[in-house]
Scaffold this active site. Structure first.
Site, mmCIF file in Angstrom:
data_model
loop_
_atom_site.group_PDB
_atom_site.id
_atom_site.type_symbol
_atom_site.label_atom_id
_atom_site.label_comp_id
_atom_site.label_asym_id
_atom_site.label_seq_id
_atom_site.Cartn_x
_atom_site.Cartn_y
_atom_site.Cartn_z
ATOM 1 N N ARG A 196 0.856 -1.051 0.060
ATOM 2 C CA ARG A 196 -0.154 -0.021 0.008
ATOM 3 C C ARG A 196 0.708 1.178 -0.023
ATOM 4 N NH1 ARG A 196 -3.244 -3.030 4.621
ATOM 5 N NH2 ARG A 196 -1.430 -2.201 5.573
ATOM 6 N N GLU B 95 -0.035 5.173 5.823
ATOM 7 C CA GLU B 95 -0.202 5.188 4.361
ATOM 8 C C GLU B 95 -1.151 6.573 4.164
ATOM 9 O OE1 GLU B 95 -1.398 1.469 4.355
ATOM 10 O OE2 GLU B 95 0.703 0.994 4.418
ATOM 11 N N SER C 287 -2.333 0.943 7.935
ATOM 12 C CA SER C 287 -2.930 2.063 7.039
ATOM 13 C C SER C 287 -2.596 3.524 7.634
ATOM 14 C CB SER C 287 -4.683 1.668 7.065
ATOM 15 O OG SER C 287 -4.908 0.524 6.593
ATOM 16 N N ARG D 68 0.639 12.802 -9.315
ATOM 17 C CA ARG D 68 0.555 14.250 -9.154
ATOM 18 C C ARG D 68 1.790 15.109 -9.422
ATOM 19 N NH1 ARG D 68 -3.175 15.812 -5.467
ATOM 20 N NH2 ARG D 68 -2.775 17.777 -6.335
ATOM 21 N N ASP E 293 0.677 15.102 -0.832
ATOM 22 C CA ASP E 293 -0.596 16.134 -1.287
ATOM 23 C C ASP E 293 -0.035 17.435 -1.195
ATOM 24 O OD1 ASP E 293 -1.665 14.519 -3.122
ATOM 25 O OD2 ASP E 293 -3.736 14.236 -2.065
ATOM 26 N N SER F 118 7.801 1.045 7.862
ATOM 27 C CA SER F 118 8.798 0.324 8.870
ATOM 28 C C SER F 118 10.104 0.831 8.212
ATOM 29 C CB SER F 118 8.562 -1.355 8.420
ATOM 30 O OG SER F 118 9.022 -1.596 6.974
ATOM 31 N N HIS G 51 1.610 15.353 -13.288
ATOM 32 C CA HIS G 51 0.588 16.527 -13.663
ATOM 33 C C HIS G 51 1.070 17.845 -13.485
ATOM 34 C CE1 HIS G 51 -3.015 13.715 -12.385
ATOM 35 N NE2 HIS G 51 -2.513 13.397 -13.688
#
Length: 203
Positions: free
Chosen positions: A51, A171, A168, A62, A179, A93, A65
């Site tokens: 993930r 991530e 999770s 991105r 972002d 990790s 872009h």
């Protein structure tokens, strides 16, 4: 829905609170260093396992872009890395074998490397130029099994402390962080959103 599923809104709010907590203590000087390296004209490579690898790919999209030359390690069209290039690694990790091998190789090639992680004392951290810590480290990294799949299955995964999946958590924070880097790059380049949208996929 009944039972112990909990309130979805509460889980979403806990996730948002987790991101806010990390954002409040994130090292802005190190973020500035990463942004400067990206703006320096280097070709940008990204990598990560599982993930975290998907977060790396989202970051690559991105960057594309915004008009930056960006490649994902392992893709068939990725060119050879040279000393003028940089590598951004996403690994909660910092112990995944493929990640450690990648940063070792880039060090041999005299490239520049940044590790975005939840474990700043990891094996991979010892090979990179910049470590960005997005988690809370505890224990000895040697205690973690080196195989990514084993850590995920057994839950031996160092990350941000929240009442959600431990892997999770990293991530989601890493995605928000990457972002934010993109937003800063847009501001630095004075890019208009309409100009960026011209590079969106149309096939």
């Amino acid at each position: 829905m009944t039972g112990d599923s909990g309130n979805i809104s509460d889980y979403m709010l806990k996730t948002a609170e987790m991101i806010i907590r990390v954002a409040e203590v994130v090292d802005v000087e190190k973020a500035g260093t990463l942004i400067s390296e990206i703006l320096s004209g280097r070709r940008i490579y990204v990598t990560g396992a599982g993930r975290s690898g998907l977060v790396a790919k989202a970051f690559a999209i991105r960057l594309m872009h915004l008009g930056f030359p960006c490649y994902v390690i392992g893709e068939t069209i990725t060119p050879a890395f040279d000393s003028g290039d940089m590598l951004a690694v996403f690994s909660g990790s910092g112990e995944t074998k493929s990640v450690v091998s990648a940063v070792e190789k880039v060090r041999e090639l005299e490239g520049w490397t940044c590790l975005i992680t939840a474990n700043p004392n990891s094996q991979a951290a010892g090979y990179v130029d910049l470590v960005i810590d997005l988690g809370e480290s505890s224990g000895n990294s040697a205690d973690l099994p080196p195989e990514y799949e084993v850590r995920q299955i057994t839950g031996q995964y160092r990350s941000v402390s929240v009442p959600i999946g431990r892997g999770s958590a990293f991530e989601m924070v890493a995605l928000a962080y990457s972002d934010a880097i993109i937003s800063a790059l847009m501001a630095a380049r004075h890019l208009d959103p309409d100009e960026v949208r011209l590079r969106f996929s149309n096939i």
